[in-house]
Design a protein around this motif. Structure first.
Motif, PDB file in Angstrom:
ATOM      1  N   CYS A  75     -37.897 -14.073 -43.711  1.00 44.16           N
ATOM      2  CA  CYS A  75     -38.484 -13.508 -44.940  1.00 44.16           C
ATOM      3  C   CYS A  75     -39.974 -13.228 -44.748  1.00 44.16           C
ATOM      4  CB  CYS A  75     -38.285 -14.475 -46.109  1.00 44.16           C
ATOM      5  SG  CYS A  75     -36.580 -14.569 -46.721  1.00 44.16           S
ATOM      6  N   ALA A  76     -40.654 -14.060 -43.952  1.00 47.20           N
ATOM      7  CA  ALA A  76     -42.100 -13.935 -43.771  1.00 47.20           C
ATOM      8  C   ALA A  76     -42.502 -12.681 -43.016  1.00 47.20           C
ATOM      9  CB  ALA A  76     -42.651 -15.171 -43.053  1.00 47.20           C
ATOM     10  N   VAL A  77     -41.573 -12.002 -42.341  1.00 45.39           N
ATOM     11  CA  VAL A  77     -41.942 -10.785 -41.606  1.00 45.39           C
ATOM     12  C   VAL A  77     -42.395  -9.684 -42.561  1.00 45.39           C
ATOM     13  CG1 VAL A  77     -40.285 -11.375 -39.799  1.00 45.39           C
ATOM     14  CG2 VAL A  77     -39.635  -9.708 -41.547  1.00 45.39           C
ATOM     15  N   LEU A  78     -42.052  -9.808 -43.853  1.00 40.64           N
ATOM     16  CA  LEU A  78     -42.452  -8.812 -44.845  1.00 40.64           C
ATOM     17  C   LEU A  78     -43.944  -8.879 -45.159  1.00 40.64           C
ATOM     18  CD1 LEU A  78     -39.463  -9.163 -47.331  1.00 40.64           C
ATOM     19  CD2 LEU A  78     -39.926  -7.213 -45.838  1.00 40.64           C
ATOM     20  N   LEU A  79     -44.631  -9.907 -44.689  1.00 41.74           N
ATOM     21  CA  LEU A  79     -46.048 -10.089 -45.010  1.00 41.74           C
ATOM     22  C   LEU A  79     -46.976  -9.190 -44.198  1.00 41.74           C
ATOM     23  CD1 LEU A  79     -46.015 -13.979 -45.299  1.00 41.74           C
ATOM     24  CD2 LEU A  79     -46.643 -12.409 -47.144  1.00 41.74           C
TER      25      LEU A  79
ATOM     26  N   ASP B 219     -26.901 -17.225 -34.548  1.00 44.59           N
ATOM     27  CA  ASP B 219     -26.001 -16.091 -34.792  1.00 44.59           C
ATOM     28  C   ASP B 219     -24.934 -16.526 -35.797  1.00 44.59           C
ATOM     29  OD1 ASP B 219     -24.684 -13.706 -34.665  1.00 44.59           O
ATOM     30  OD2 ASP B 219     -23.837 -14.014 -32.668  1.00 44.59           O
ATOM     31  N   ILE B 220     -25.349 -16.631 -37.061  1.00 45.30           N
ATOM     32  CA  ILE B 220     -24.472 -17.126 -38.123  1.00 45.30           C
ATOM     33  C   ILE B 220     -24.495 -16.155 -39.301  1.00 45.30           C
ATOM     34  CG2 ILE B 220     -24.649 -19.563 -37.481  1.00 45.30           C
ATOM     35  CD1 ILE B 220     -26.839 -19.887 -39.568  1.00 45.30           C
ATOM     36  N   LEU B 221     -23.509 -16.269 -40.174  1.00 46.41           N
ATOM     37  CA  LEU B 221     -23.333 -15.307 -41.255  1.00 46.41           C
ATOM     38  C   LEU B 221     -24.549 -15.202 -42.161  1.00 46.41           C
ATOM     39  CD1 LEU B 221     -19.612 -15.792 -42.383  1.00 46.41           C
ATOM     40  CD2 LEU B 221     -20.606 -13.882 -41.135  1.00 46.41           C
ATOM     41  N   ASP B 222     -25.094 -16.338 -42.615  1.00 48.05           N
ATOM     42  CA  ASP B 222     -26.208 -16.296 -43.565  1.00 48.05           C
ATOM     43  C   ASP B 222     -27.426 -15.588 -42.979  1.00 48.05           C
ATOM     44  OD1 ASP B 222     -24.739 -17.542 -45.483  1.00 48.05           O
ATOM     45  OD2 ASP B 222     -26.096 -19.237 -45.774  1.00 48.05           O
ATOM     46  N   VAL B 223     -27.753 -15.904 -41.741  1.00 48.86           N
ATOM     47  CA  VAL B 223     -28.931 -15.313 -41.108  1.00 48.86           C
ATOM     48  C   VAL B 223     -28.689 -13.833 -40.817  1.00 48.86           C
ATOM     49  CG1 VAL B 223     -30.396 -15.353 -39.046  1.00 48.86           C
ATOM     50  CG2 VAL B 223     -29.754 -17.495 -40.180  1.00 48.86           C
ATOM     51  N   ASN B 224     -27.498 -13.497 -40.334  1.00 45.09           N
ATOM     52  CA  ASN B 224     -27.191 -12.091 -40.063  1.00 45.09           C
ATOM     53  C   ASN B 224     -27.213 -11.267 -41.347  1.00 45.09           C
ATOM     54  OD1 ASN B 224     -26.898 -12.591 -37.316  1.00 45.09           O
ATOM     55  ND2 ASN B 224     -24.701 -12.950 -37.465  1.00 45.09           N
ATOM     56  N   LEU B 225     -26.788 -11.870 -42.447  1.00 42.02           N
ATOM     57  CA  LEU B 225     -26.819 -11.173 -43.737  1.00 42.02           C
ATOM     58  C   LEU B 225     -28.253 -10.887 -44.161  1.00 42.02           C
ATOM     59  CD1 LEU B 225     -25.186 -10.126 -46.164  1.00 42.02           C
ATOM     60  CD2 LEU B 225     -25.320 -12.423 -47.139  1.00 42.02           C
ATOM     61  N   LEU B 226     -29.154 -11.850 -43.941  1.00 46.66           N
ATOM     62  CA  LEU B 226     -30.561 -11.637 -44.284  1.00 46.66           C
ATOM     63  C   LEU B 226     -31.175 -10.532 -43.426  1.00 46.66           C
ATOM     64  CD1 LEU B 226     -33.043 -12.445 -45.908  1.00 46.66           C
ATOM     65  CD2 LEU B 226     -33.514 -14.218 -44.200  1.00 46.66           C
TER      66      LEU B 226
ATOM     67  N   LEU C 274     -32.921  -6.930 -44.656  1.00 52.10           N
ATOM     68  CA  LEU C 274     -34.217  -6.390 -44.248  1.00 52.10           C
ATOM     69  C   LEU C 274     -34.067  -4.970 -43.714  1.00 52.10           C
ATOM     70  CD1 LEU C 274     -35.920  -9.453 -42.521  1.00 52.10           C
ATOM     71  CD2 LEU C 274     -36.425  -8.504 -44.759  1.00 52.10           C
ATOM     72  N   ALA C 275     -33.030  -4.738 -42.937  1.00 51.38           N
ATOM     73  CA  ALA C 275     -32.800  -3.387 -42.401  1.00 51.38           C
ATOM     74  C   ALA C 275     -32.575  -2.397 -43.535  1.00 51.38           C
ATOM     75  CB  ALA C 275     -31.622  -3.397 -41.436  1.00 51.38           C
ATOM     76  N   GLU C 276     -31.851  -2.814 -44.561  1.00 55.04           N
ATOM     77  CA  GLU C 276     -31.587  -1.941 -45.701  1.00 55.04           C
ATOM     78  C   GLU C 276     -32.837  -1.732 -46.561  1.00 55.04           C
ATOM     79  OE1 GLU C 276     -28.118  -3.375 -47.731  1.00 55.04           O
ATOM     80  OE2 GLU C 276     -26.892  -3.271 -45.911  1.00 55.04           O
ATOM     81  N   MET C 277     -33.821  -2.632 -46.400  1.00 53.07           N
ATOM     82  CA  MET C 277     -35.111  -2.457 -47.074  1.00 53.07           C
ATOM     83  C   MET C 277     -36.043  -1.552 -46.267  1.00 53.07           C
ATOM     84  SD  MET C 277     -35.708  -6.431 -48.246  1.00 53.07           S
ATOM     85  CE  MET C 277     -37.402  -6.158 -48.742  1.00 53.07           C
TER      86      MET C 277
ATOM     87  N   SER D 185     -27.400  -9.983 -51.878  1.00 52.21           N
ATOM     88  CA  SER D 185     -28.251 -11.167 -51.987  1.00 52.21           C
ATOM     89  C   SER D 185     -27.585 -12.259 -52.813  1.00 52.21           C
ATOM     90  CB  SER D 185     -29.601 -10.790 -52.607  1.00 52.21           C
ATOM     91  OG  SER D 185     -29.428 -10.299 -53.922  1.00 52.21           O
ATOM     92  N   GLY D 186     -26.644 -11.862 -53.680  1.00 47.02           N
ATOM     93  CA  GLY D 186     -25.920 -12.864 -54.450  1.00 47.02           C
ATOM     94  C   GLY D 186     -25.057 -13.760 -53.593  1.00 47.02           C
ATOM     95  N   ARG D 187     -24.804 -13.361 -52.356  1.00 45.68           N
ATOM     96  CA  ARG D 187     -24.025 -14.188 -51.421  1.00 45.68           C
ATOM     97  C   ARG D 187     -24.914 -15.112 -50.596  1.00 45.68           C
ATOM     98  NH1 ARG D 187     -21.735  -9.475 -48.104  1.00 45.68           N
ATOM     99  NH2 ARG D 187     -21.190 -11.179 -46.672  1.00 45.68           N
ATOM    100  N   LEU D 188     -26.228 -15.023 -50.799  1.00 44.65           N
ATOM    101  CA  LEU D 188     -27.160 -15.725 -49.907  1.00 44.65           C
ATOM    102  C   LEU D 188     -28.287 -16.368 -50.705  1.00 44.65           C
ATOM    103  CD1 LEU D 188     -28.213 -16.328 -47.016  1.00 44.65           C
ATOM    104  CD2 LEU D 188     -29.387 -14.127 -47.117  1.00 44.65           C
ATOM    105  N   ARG D 189     -28.264 -17.681 -50.781  1.00 48.82           N
ATOM    106  CA  ARG D 189     -29.299 -18.410 -51.501  1.00 48.82           C
ATOM    107  C   ARG D 189     -30.695 -18.115 -50.947  1.00 48.82           C
ATOM    108  NH1 ARG D 189     -30.979 -21.388 -55.988  1.00 48.82           N
ATOM    109  NH2 ARG D 189     -32.648 -22.763 -55.350  1.00 48.82           N
ATOM    110  N   GLY D 190     -30.822 -17.986 -49.643  1.00 46.28           N
ATOM    111  CA  GLY D 190     -32.123 -17.814 -49.010  1.00 46.28           C
ATOM    112  C   GLY D 190     -32.819 -16.520 -49.359  1.00 46.28           C
ATOM    113  N   SER D 191     -32.090 -15.560 -49.935  1.00 45.31           N
ATOM    114  CA  SER D 191     -32.710 -14.276 -50.271  1.00 45.31           C
ATOM    115  C   SER D 191     -33.794 -14.422 -51.321  1.00 45.31           C
ATOM    116  CB  SER D 191     -31.648 -13.279 -50.752  1.00 45.31           C
ATOM    117  OG  SER D 191     -31.057 -13.716 -51.968  1.00 45.31           O
TER     118      SER D 191
END
Length: 436
Positions: A30-34, A46-53, A57-60, A93-99
């Motif tokens: 998330c911090a790369v957006l800074l 290489d796990i689902l939650d991290v790959n989803l995040l 970012l790519a879609e942003m 993002s609703g599938r990912l708490r970390g978002s």
């Protein structure tokens, strides 16, 4: 639906290297957006939650170069802010708490963010109060839109402030720290989380040009800066996976060498497993768990029954209580497991009881495990993984049981554990992924 088919009873042997830490990865990505400059992050799990995040970012419109499955180069030069208010973002993002941690970085750099209802584990209520109250201290306007389901956050500028957090929330602290890095003036955060992963985030931000002091304590002081630059960062090994491998070795009477664990960052985790009577041989940065025919739970000096409970760092992480509970099943003696933070995390014990474990669920937060002491084996059953950590606890139980077990809803396990089936197969586990 993917399932794990597990035949228990094998003693495992060999070396295993823990993945990068899931909880740290979600923060630092998330911090790369800074910054508009390149940020290289290594040892990404290489796990689902991290790959989803990373997909988010790519879609942003963040440039993402996946050098390999563990290394990624990000460049957030032209971020599409409006995407954060889209239906596509809300669903993903609703599938990912970390978002939720995207908000702190977006507010710092763009003074605008949107937060949908958070997703993730079904382990109890996970409120956003710490995040919201902290953001309000910066002078950020926060409005909940009933029609689109988003919290709308905006400010002309962020002003540094003193804040006493209502709880030492890790994601809350991370979000507030990221927002504070580019706020005007000084921000002081008391009762801040101080987990190693939060320390890693702060160190990364300082390399980018932030001015954060008090790292490793619960009192952080952040002097706002106008610009953050690119950096390189290597994620720590995942302490939860390390603890899971210790519990697995003990329950299956295996001989496992866990490599490159970053011992100084494990805190009390080795001690808690040693309290269960598990032998750990720590050499350099490796932990060897030798084969033990039996292990005995310690008692307090006055003879009282041991209690193991979760507590903010440097206390014991709640993510390992499920693992400790299942590991205690075959110990000699008894232990009280007290899960303070989440009211639904112990409900998976009904499946362990069905397998033959002696567990008394006292209430949603407490369970007493009466160790079987190897006098009888668990038996294989069909069960479903309710969350990441309970799922791996059930997997450990299945690997130690007699007969065949089927674990459903393994997507929950995949959210937090990288290729767990193939890595355990390399140690001799009889586990197969199939579709039913």
């Amino acid at each position: 639906m993917n399932v794990f088919e597990v035949t228990g009873g094998n003693r495992l042997k060999g070396e295993i290297i823990p993945q990068g830490a899931k909880n740290e990865a979600l923060q630092v990505i998330c911090a790369v957006l800074l910054t508009p400059e390149e940020v290289t992050i290594k040892n990404i799990p290489d796990i689902l939650d991290v790959n989803l995040l990373i997909e988010l970012l790519a879609e942003m419109n963040v440039e993402v170069n996946r050098v390999d499955r563990s290394t990624c180069v990000f460049k957030a030069k032209d971020v599409d802010i409006d995407y954060l208010h889209s239906e596509a973002f809300r669903k993903k993002s609703g599938r990912l708490r970390g978002s939720v941690m995207l908000a702190g970085a977006m507010l710092a750099r763009y003074k605008k963010a949107f937060i949908p209802k958070p997703g993730g584990d079904q382990i109890g209520r996970r409120r956003l109060d710490t995040h919201v109250i902290g953001f309000e201290k910066f002078g950020i306007d926060i409005n909940h839109n009933q029609e689109d389901g988003f919290f709308h956050l905006s400010a002309r500028e962020l002003k540094g402030s003193y804040m006493l957090l209502d709880e030492p929330s890790v994601t809350g602290t991370a979000n507030i720290v990221m927002a504070a890095t580019m706020a005007k003036g000084t921000t002081t955060i008391y009762n801040a989380a101080c987990e190693p992963y939060l320390q890693q985030l702060c160190k990364m931000l300082n390399r980018m040009g932030a001015r954060i002091s008090g790292i490793g304590s619960n009192l952080l002081v952040i002097e706002g800066v106008e610009y953050l630059s690119g950096t390189e960062h290597t994620i720590l090994p995942d302490m939860i996976e390390i603890g899971s491998f210790i519990g697995l070795a003990a329950m299956t009477q295996s001989d496992i060498l866990i490599k490159n664990v970053s011992v100084p960052d494990l805190g009390v985790i080795p001690n808690r497993f040693e309290q269960l009577g598990i032998q750990l041989e720590i050499t350099g940065d490796d932990i060897h768990v030798p084969t033990q025919e039996s292990y005995t739970i310690q008692k307090y000096f006055d003879g009282g029954v041991l209690t193991i409970y979760d507590h903010p760092w440097p206390g014991f992480t709640p993510d390992l209580l499920s693992i400790v509970l299942v590991t205690a099943i075959q110990a000699h003696g008894s232990v009280l497991i007290h899960q303070k933070m989440f009211e639904s995390r112990l409900f998976f014990v009904d499946k362990l009881i069905e397998m033959g474990a002696q567990i008394i669920l006292c209430d949603p937060h407490r369970a007493v495990v009466i160790g079987l002491g190897r006098e009888q084996n668990l038996r294989g059953i069909t069960m479903s993984s309710p969350d990441i950590r309970a799922g791996v606890a059930l997997l450990i139980a299945a690997l130690s049981a007699e007969g065949k077990s089927t674990i459903q809803n393994i997507e929950q396990i995949d959210r937090g554990y990288q290729h767990i089936d193939t890595r355990l197969q390399a140690l001799g586990a009889d586990i197969r992924r199939s579709q039913k």
